[in-house]
Design a protein around this motif. Structure first.
Motif, PDB file in Angstrom:
ATOM      1  N   GLN A   1      63.449  35.580  79.036  1.00  0.00           N
ATOM      2  CA  GLN A   1      64.627  36.866  79.976  1.00  0.00           C
ATOM      3  C   GLN A   1      65.320  35.744  81.073  1.00  0.00           C
ATOM      4  OE1 GLN A   1      64.442  40.385  80.626  1.00  0.00           O
ATOM      5  NE2 GLN A   1      63.460  40.708  79.321  1.00  0.00           N
ATOM      6  N   GLU A   2      64.023  35.308  82.148  1.00  0.00           N
ATOM      7  CA  GLU A   2      64.774  34.696  83.210  1.00  0.00           C
ATOM      8  C   GLU A   2      65.402  33.191  83.000  1.00  0.00           C
ATOM      9  OE1 GLU A   2      64.138  35.860  85.873  1.00  0.00           O
ATOM     10  OE2 GLU A   2      63.156  37.663  85.565  1.00  0.00           O
ATOM     11  N   ILE A   3      65.088  32.489  81.796  1.00  0.00           N
ATOM     12  CA  ILE A   3      65.064  31.715  81.104  1.00  0.00           C
ATOM     13  C   ILE A   3      66.806  31.553  81.362  1.00  0.00           C
ATOM     14  CG2 ILE A   3      65.628  29.813  80.603  1.00  0.00           C
ATOM     15  CD1 ILE A   3      62.676  29.400  80.672  1.00  0.00           C
ATOM     16  N   GLY A   4      67.015  33.024  80.265  1.00  0.00           N
ATOM     17  CA  GLY A   4      68.398  33.196  79.780  1.00  0.00           C
ATOM     18  C   GLY A   4      69.037  33.865  81.414  1.00  0.00           C
ATOM     19  N   TYR A   5      68.690  33.992  81.641  1.00  0.00           N
ATOM     20  CA  TYR A   5      69.414  34.623  83.429  1.00  0.00           C
ATOM     21  C   TYR A   5      69.953  33.269  84.304  1.00  0.00           C
ATOM     22  CZ  TYR A   5      70.768  36.528  87.415  1.00  0.00           C
ATOM     23  OH  TYR A   5      71.739  37.431  88.553  1.00  0.00           O
ATOM     24  N   ALA A   6      68.891  32.259  83.994  1.00  0.00           N
ATOM     25  CA  ALA A   6      69.212  31.232  85.024  1.00  0.00           C
ATOM     26  C   ALA A   6      70.026  30.511  84.542  1.00  0.00           C
ATOM     27  CB  ALA A   6      67.801  30.282  85.242  1.00  0.00           C
ATOM     28  N   THR A   7      70.086  30.014  82.831  1.00  0.00           N
ATOM     29  CA  THR A   7      70.923  28.798  82.499  1.00  0.00           C
ATOM     30  C   THR A   7      72.554  30.043  81.639  1.00  0.00           C
ATOM     31  OG1 THR A   7      69.681  29.673  79.977  1.00  0.00           O
ATOM     32  CG2 THR A   7      69.361  27.322  81.629  1.00  0.00           C
ATOM     33  N   GLY A   8      72.574  31.194  81.990  1.00  0.00           N
ATOM     34  CA  GLY A   8      73.555  31.700  81.199  1.00  0.00           C
ATOM     35  C   GLY A   8      73.824  32.546  80.470  1.00  0.00           C
ATOM     36  N   LEU A   9      72.456  31.843  79.335  1.00  0.00           N
ATOM     37  CA  LEU A   9      72.257  32.444  78.020  1.00  0.00           C
ATOM     38  C   LEU A   9      71.894  33.984  77.833  1.00  0.00           C
ATOM     39  CD1 LEU A   9      70.423  28.670  76.998  1.00  0.00           C
ATOM     40  CD2 LEU A   9      72.964  29.324  76.904  1.00  0.00           C
ATOM     41  N   ARG A  10      72.843  34.454  77.707  1.00  0.00           N
ATOM     42  CA  ARG A  10      73.460  35.483  77.456  1.00  0.00           C
ATOM     43  C   ARG A  10      72.072  35.885  75.966  1.00  0.00           C
ATOM     44  NH1 ARG A  10      74.314  39.270  81.224  1.00  0.00           N
ATOM     45  NH2 ARG A  10      75.103  40.533  79.551  1.00  0.00           N
ATOM     46  N   ARG A  11      72.291  34.972  74.547  1.00  0.00           N
ATOM     47  CA  ARG A  11      71.383  35.524  73.933  1.00  0.00           C
ATOM     48  C   ARG A  11      70.058  35.567  73.937  1.00  0.00           C
ATOM     49  NH1 ARG A  11      71.413  32.147  68.296  1.00  0.00           N
ATOM     50  NH2 ARG A  11      70.248  33.417  66.575  1.00  0.00           N
ATOM     51  N   LEU A  12      69.535  34.546  75.194  1.00  0.00           N
ATOM     52  CA  LEU A  12      68.322  34.164  75.517  1.00  0.00           C
ATOM     53  C   LEU A  12      67.667  35.032  76.512  1.00  0.00           C
ATOM     54  CD1 LEU A  12      65.833  31.648  74.638  1.00  0.00           C
ATOM     55  CD2 LEU A  12      66.653  31.394  76.913  1.00  0.00           C
ATOM     56  N   GLU A  13      68.605  35.804  76.963  1.00  0.00           N
ATOM     57  CA  GLU A  13      68.460  37.221  77.747  1.00  0.00           C
ATOM     58  C   GLU A  13      67.848  38.157  76.441  1.00  0.00           C
ATOM     59  OE1 GLU A  13      70.399  38.635  81.719  1.00  0.00           O
ATOM     60  OE2 GLU A  13      71.005  37.106  80.991  1.00  0.00           O
ATOM     61  N   ARG A  14      68.968  38.002  75.499  1.00  0.00           N
ATOM     62  CA  ARG A  14      68.621  39.437  74.523  1.00  0.00           C
ATOM     63  C   ARG A  14      67.156  39.656  73.921  1.00  0.00           C
ATOM     64  NH1 ARG A  14      74.112  39.122  74.105  1.00  0.00           N
ATOM     65  NH2 ARG A  14      73.658  37.745  72.653  1.00  0.00           N
ATOM     66  N   GLN A  15      67.167  38.196  73.443  1.00  0.00           N
ATOM     67  CA  GLN A  15      65.832  38.164  72.393  1.00  0.00           C
ATOM     68  C   GLN A  15      64.427  38.227  73.742  1.00  0.00           C
ATOM     69  OE1 GLN A  15      65.977  33.822  71.665  1.00  0.00           O
ATOM     70  NE2 GLN A  15      68.131  34.515  69.802  1.00  0.00           N
ATOM     71  N   GLY A  16      64.452  37.507  74.693  1.00  0.00           N
ATOM     72  CA  GLY A  16      63.569  38.085  75.761  1.00  0.00           C
ATOM     73  C   GLY A  16      63.296  39.430  75.896  1.00  0.00           C
ATOM     74  N   ILE A  17      64.707  40.097  76.151  1.00  0.00           N
ATOM     75  CA  ILE A  17      63.980  41.844  75.686  1.00  0.00           C
ATOM     76  C   ILE A  17      63.636  42.487  74.572  1.00  0.00           C
ATOM     77  CG2 ILE A  17      65.582  43.963  75.723  1.00  0.00           C
ATOM     78  CD1 ILE A  17      67.395  42.006  77.993  1.00  0.00           C
ATOM     79  N   ALA A  18      64.154  41.786  73.682  1.00  0.00           N
ATOM     80  CA  ALA A  18      63.541  41.875  71.992  1.00  0.00           C
ATOM     81  C   ALA A  18      61.561  41.701  72.101  1.00  0.00           C
ATOM     82  CB  ALA A  18      64.058  41.872  71.362  1.00  0.00           C
ATOM     83  N   GLN A  19      62.280  40.472  72.439  1.00  0.00           N
ATOM     84  CA  GLN A  19      60.549  39.883  72.730  1.00  0.00           C
ATOM     85  C   GLN A  19      58.994  41.218  73.810  1.00  0.00           C
ATOM     86  OE1 GLN A  19      59.629  35.628  72.953  1.00  0.00           O
ATOM     87  NE2 GLN A  19      57.700  36.632  71.871  1.00  0.00           N
ATOM     88  N   GLU A  20      60.165  41.416  74.611  1.00  0.00           N
ATOM     89  CA  GLU A  20      59.178  42.103  75.695  1.00  0.00           C
ATOM     90  C   GLU A  20      59.073  43.587  75.032  1.00  0.00           C
ATOM     91  OE1 GLU A  20      59.147  43.114  80.517  1.00  0.00           O
ATOM     92  OE2 GLU A  20      60.960  42.497  79.788  1.00  0.00           O
ATOM     93  N   MET A  21      60.032  43.905  74.571  1.00  0.00           N
ATOM     94  CA  MET A  21      59.450  45.505  73.691  1.00  0.00           C
ATOM     95  C   MET A  21      58.769  45.447  73.069  1.00  0.00           C
ATOM     96  SD  MET A  21      61.851  47.652  75.635  1.00  0.00           S
ATOM     97  CE  MET A  21      61.495  46.571  77.443  1.00  0.00           C
ATOM     98  N   ARG A  22      59.043  43.806  71.805  1.00  0.00           N
ATOM     99  CA  ARG A  22      57.705  44.055  70.998  1.00  0.00           C
ATOM    100  C   ARG A  22      56.387  44.061  71.328  1.00  0.00           C
ATOM    101  NH1 ARG A  22      60.110  41.142  67.889  1.00  0.00           N
ATOM    102  NH2 ARG A  22      59.616  38.983  69.423  1.00  0.00           N
ATOM    103  N   GLY A  23      56.259  43.477  72.890  1.00  0.00           N
ATOM    104  CA  GLY A  23      54.749  43.213  72.702  1.00  0.00           C
ATOM    105  C   GLY A  23      54.864  44.662  74.058  1.00  0.00           C
ATOM    106  N   PHE A  24      55.630  45.548  74.408  1.00  0.00           N
ATOM    107  CA  PHE A  24      55.511  46.792  75.204  1.00  0.00           C
ATOM    108  C   PHE A  24      54.874  48.017  74.003  1.00  0.00           C
ATOM    109  CE2 PHE A  24      57.974  45.883  78.837  1.00  0.00           C
ATOM    110  CZ  PHE A  24      57.392  46.542  80.079  1.00  0.00           C
TER     111      PHE A  24
END
Length: 62
Positions: free
Chosen positions: A21-44
């Protein structure tokens, strides 16, 4: 999967998801940011499963 592996997998997914999420936000890659959200929810959900397993064990013992 035993409890330790479930806990480790859940925590790893949460941390990697936050990192993506942080890398996606910093680089402006929305797709990577969304993938991070999905992976974090999987962990939860994995850690929630662990808590459910523990509460079921407590209810069976008591």
């Amino acid at each position: 999967m035993d409890r330790f592996k479930t806990m480790l997998s859940g925590r790893t997914n949460m941390l990697l998801g936050q990192l993506k999420q942080e890398i996606g936000y910093a680089t402006g890659l929305r797709r990577l940011e969304r993938q991070g959200i999905a992976q974090e929810m999987r962990g939860f959900s994995q850690t929630a499963r662990l808590h459910r397993m523990a509460s079921m064990d407590r209810s069976e013992q008591g």
